[in-house]
Motif scaffolding. Sequence first.
Motif, PDB file in Angstrom:
ATOM      1  N   LEU A  27       0.814  -1.204   0.000  1.00  0.00           N
ATOM      2  CA  LEU A  27       0.000   0.000   0.000  1.00  0.00           C
ATOM      3  C   LEU A  27       0.855   1.265   0.000  1.00  0.00           C
ATOM      4  O   LEU A  27       1.951   1.303   0.578  1.00  0.00           O
ATOM      5  CB  LEU A  27      -0.936  -0.005   1.208  1.00  0.00           C
ATOM      6  CG  LEU A  27      -2.152  -0.929   1.037  1.00  0.00           C
ATOM      7  CD1 LEU A  27      -2.765  -1.260   2.384  1.00  0.00           C
ATOM      8  CD2 LEU A  27      -3.170  -0.283   0.125  1.00  0.00           C
ATOM      9  N   LYS A  28       0.321   2.266  -0.684  1.00  0.00           N
ATOM     10  CA  LYS A  28       0.996   3.556  -0.811  1.00  0.00           C
ATOM     11  C   LYS A  28       0.104   4.646  -0.230  1.00  0.00           C
ATOM     12  O   LYS A  28      -1.119   4.457  -0.111  1.00  0.00           O
ATOM     13  CB  LYS A  28       1.267   3.856  -2.286  1.00  0.00           C
ATOM     14  CG  LYS A  28       2.049   2.773  -3.025  1.00  0.00           C
ATOM     15  CD  LYS A  28       2.188   3.116  -4.493  1.00  0.00           C
ATOM     16  CE  LYS A  28       2.963   2.042  -5.243  1.00  0.00           C
ATOM     17  NZ  LYS A  28       3.101   2.381  -6.687  1.00  0.00           N
ATOM     18  N   SER A  29       0.706   5.785   0.056  1.00  0.00           N
ATOM     19  CA  SER A  29      -0.078   6.884   0.624  1.00  0.00           C
ATOM     20  C   SER A  29      -1.210   7.303  -0.315  1.00  0.00           C
ATOM     21  O   SER A  29      -2.288   7.689   0.133  1.00  0.00           O
ATOM     22  CB  SER A  29       0.827   8.074   0.931  1.00  0.00           C
ATOM     23  OG  SER A  29       1.494   8.508  -0.242  1.00  0.00           O
ATOM     24  N   GLU A  30      -0.974   7.189  -1.602  1.00  0.00           N
ATOM     25  CA  GLU A  30      -2.010   7.576  -2.563  1.00  0.00           C
ATOM     26  C   GLU A  30      -3.184   6.599  -2.634  1.00  0.00           C
ATOM     27  O   GLU A  30      -4.161   6.861  -3.331  1.00  0.00           O
ATOM     28  CB  GLU A  30      -1.418   7.765  -3.963  1.00  0.00           C
ATOM     29  CG  GLU A  30      -0.588   6.593  -4.461  1.00  0.00           C
ATOM     30  CD  GLU A  30       0.906   6.824  -4.262  1.00  0.00           C
ATOM     31  OE1 GLU A  30       1.304   7.304  -3.163  1.00  0.00           O
ATOM     32  OE2 GLU A  30       1.670   6.518  -5.205  1.00  0.00           O
ATOM     33  N   ASP A  31      -3.080   5.493  -1.916  1.00  0.00           N
ATOM     34  CA  ASP A  31      -4.215   4.568  -1.819  1.00  0.00           C
ATOM     35  C   ASP A  31      -5.198   5.001  -0.729  1.00  0.00           C
ATOM     36  O   ASP A  31      -6.267   4.388  -0.578  1.00  0.00           O
ATOM     37  CB  ASP A  31      -3.732   3.155  -1.519  1.00  0.00           C
ATOM     38  CG  ASP A  31      -2.890   2.562  -2.643  1.00  0.00           C
ATOM     39  OD1 ASP A  31      -1.870   1.917  -2.327  1.00  0.00           O
ATOM     40  OD2 ASP A  31      -3.245   2.758  -3.815  1.00  0.00           O
ATOM     41  N   THR A  32      -4.837   6.015   0.025  1.00  0.00           N
ATOM     42  CA  THR A  32      -5.715   6.521   1.078  1.00  0.00           C
ATOM     43  C   THR A  32      -7.023   7.019   0.481  1.00  0.00           C
ATOM     44  O   THR A  32      -7.019   7.861  -0.420  1.00  0.00           O
ATOM     45  CB  THR A  32      -5.028   7.653   1.861  1.00  0.00           C
ATOM     46  OG1 THR A  32      -3.890   7.119   2.544  1.00  0.00           O
ATOM     47  CG2 THR A  32      -5.986   8.279   2.862  1.00  0.00           C
ATOM     48  N   ALA A  33      -8.126   6.488   0.977  1.00  0.00           N
ATOM     49  CA  ALA A  33      -9.447   6.828   0.438  1.00  0.00           C
ATOM     50  C   ALA A  33     -10.516   6.089   1.223  1.00  0.00           C
ATOM     51  O   ALA A  33     -10.207   5.198   2.026  1.00  0.00           O
ATOM     52  CB  ALA A  33      -9.540   6.432  -1.036  1.00  0.00           C
ATOM     53  N   VAL A  34     -11.752   6.443   0.964  1.00  0.00           N
ATOM     54  CA  VAL A  34     -12.873   5.632   1.415  1.00  0.00           C
ATOM     55  C   VAL A  34     -13.174   4.640   0.300  1.00  0.00           C
ATOM     56  O   VAL A  34     -13.318   5.034  -0.866  1.00  0.00           O
ATOM     57  CB  VAL A  34     -14.121   6.480   1.717  1.00  0.00           C
ATOM     58  CG1 VAL A  34     -15.279   5.584   2.143  1.00  0.00           C
ATOM     59  CG2 VAL A  34     -13.811   7.509   2.801  1.00  0.00           C
ATOM     60  N   TYR A  35     -13.223   3.372   0.652  1.00  0.00           N
ATOM     61  CA  TYR A  35     -13.452   2.308  -0.315  1.00  0.00           C
ATOM     62  C   TYR A  35     -14.903   1.834  -0.227  1.00  0.00           C
ATOM     63  O   TYR A  35     -15.400   1.551   0.871  1.00  0.00           O
ATOM     64  CB  TYR A  35     -12.491   1.151  -0.065  1.00  0.00           C
ATOM     65  CG  TYR A  35     -11.088   1.452  -0.532  1.00  0.00           C
ATOM     66  CD1 TYR A  35     -10.296   2.381   0.128  1.00  0.00           C
ATOM     67  CD2 TYR A  35     -10.557   0.827  -1.663  1.00  0.00           C
ATOM     68  CE1 TYR A  35      -9.010   2.686  -0.316  1.00  0.00           C
ATOM     69  CE2 TYR A  35      -9.270   1.112  -2.118  1.00  0.00           C
ATOM     70  CZ  TYR A  35      -8.506   2.046  -1.441  1.00  0.00           C
ATOM     71  OH  TYR A  35      -7.241   2.342  -1.879  1.00  0.00           O
ATOM     72  N   TYR A  36     -15.544   1.746  -1.385  1.00  0.00           N
ATOM     73  CA  TYR A  36     -16.950   1.377  -1.465  1.00  0.00           C
ATOM     74  C   TYR A  36     -17.120   0.102  -2.284  1.00  0.00           C
ATOM     75  O   TYR A  36     -16.488  -0.069  -3.325  1.00  0.00           O
ATOM     76  CB  TYR A  36     -17.756   2.475  -2.141  1.00  0.00           C
ATOM     77  CG  TYR A  36     -17.772   3.797  -1.424  1.00  0.00           C
ATOM     78  CD1 TYR A  36     -16.807   4.772  -1.666  1.00  0.00           C
ATOM     79  CD2 TYR A  36     -18.766   4.083  -0.484  1.00  0.00           C
ATOM     80  CE1 TYR A  36     -16.813   5.981  -1.017  1.00  0.00           C
ATOM     81  CE2 TYR A  36     -18.793   5.299   0.177  1.00  0.00           C
ATOM     82  CZ  TYR A  36     -17.822   6.242  -0.092  1.00  0.00           C
ATOM     83  OH  TYR A  36     -17.846   7.454   0.571  1.00  0.00           O
ATOM     84  N   CYS A  37     -18.022  -0.729  -1.830  1.00  0.00           N
ATOM     85  CA  CYS A  37     -18.379  -1.935  -2.560  1.00  0.00           C
ATOM     86  C   CYS A  37     -19.629  -1.652  -3.395  1.00  0.00           C
ATOM     87  O   CYS A  37     -20.516  -0.897  -2.967  1.00  0.00           O
ATOM     88  CB  CYS A  37     -18.655  -3.072  -1.569  1.00  0.00           C
ATOM     89  SG  CYS A  37     -19.001  -4.662  -2.326  1.00  0.00           S
ATOM     90  N   ASN A  38     -19.691  -2.257  -4.566  1.00  0.00           N
ATOM     91  CA  ASN A  38     -20.813  -2.049  -5.471  1.00  0.00           C
ATOM     92  C   ASN A  38     -21.262  -3.380  -6.044  1.00  0.00           C
ATOM     93  O   ASN A  38     -20.445  -4.233  -6.389  1.00  0.00           O
ATOM     94  CB  ASN A  38     -20.392  -1.109  -6.604  1.00  0.00           C
ATOM     95  CG  ASN A  38     -21.438  -0.989  -7.689  1.00  0.00           C
ATOM     96  OD1 ASN A  38     -21.399  -1.685  -8.692  1.00  0.00           O
ATOM     97  ND2 ASN A  38     -22.369  -0.080  -7.489  1.00  0.00           N
ATOM     98  N   ALA A  39     -22.577  -3.533  -6.141  1.00  0.00           N
ATOM     99  CA  ALA A  39     -23.163  -4.710  -6.790  1.00  0.00           C
ATOM    100  C   ALA A  39     -24.087  -4.226  -7.893  1.00  0.00           C
ATOM    101  O   ALA A  39     -24.863  -3.292  -7.691  1.00  0.00           O
ATOM    102  CB  ALA A  39     -23.941  -5.544  -5.784  1.00  0.00           C
ATOM    103  N   GLN A  40     -23.990  -4.851  -9.060  1.00  0.00           N
ATOM    104  CA  GLN A  40     -24.813  -4.396 -10.176  1.00  0.00           C
ATOM    105  C   GLN A  40     -25.329  -5.571 -10.986  1.00  0.00           C
ATOM    106  O   GLN A  40     -24.595  -6.518 -11.279  1.00  0.00           O
ATOM    107  CB  GLN A  40     -24.005  -3.456 -11.073  1.00  0.00           C
ATOM    108  CG  GLN A  40     -24.822  -2.848 -12.188  1.00  0.00           C
ATOM    109  CD  GLN A  40     -24.355  -1.473 -12.588  1.00  0.00           C
ATOM    110  OE1 GLN A  40     -23.385  -0.941 -12.028  1.00  0.00           O
ATOM    111  NE2 GLN A  40     -25.014  -0.881 -13.540  1.00  0.00           N
TER     112      GLN A  40
END
Length: 118
Positions: free
Chosen positions: A88-101
Motif C-alpha cells: 500500500l501507498k499513501s495515494e491509496d488513502t481513500a474511502v473504499y466502497y463496494c458495489n453490486a450491479q
Amino acid sequence: QLRLVESGGGLVQPGGSLRLSCAAPRAIFSVFSVYDMAWYRQAPGKQRELVAAITSDRRTSITDSVQGRFTISRDNSKKTVKLQMNSLKSEDTAVYYCNAQRESETYWGQGTQVTVSS
C-alpha cells in the motif's frame, strides 16, 4: 434501502497490507452469484473511481494504478467479495466502497476508510 456492508479498513503503514470484505444484504442472497461486483474508492477532493471489478462469471479487471498490488475475489457461497491490497501507498488513502450491479439494479455500501500513513 438495501446496502452492502464493507469491513476491513483501517490505518496501515506504507508497504503494508489490508484485506477489505464486502457482504451482500440478505435480500439478494439467492441471486448474489449473478451480480457483477466491484470496489470503488474516493479520496478527499477527488471523484469516485473504479479500483477493481469481478463479473458474475469471475472475469476480473484492475485499474492500472493498483495493478499487481490489489486482487479482487468473490465467494458466492458466503455472498462476499474481498479486495486484497498489498504494498500500500499513501495515494491509496481513500474511502473504499463496494458495489453490486445487475441490469438496472445497483447497490452500494457505506464505505470503509483506508489510511496509509507512517
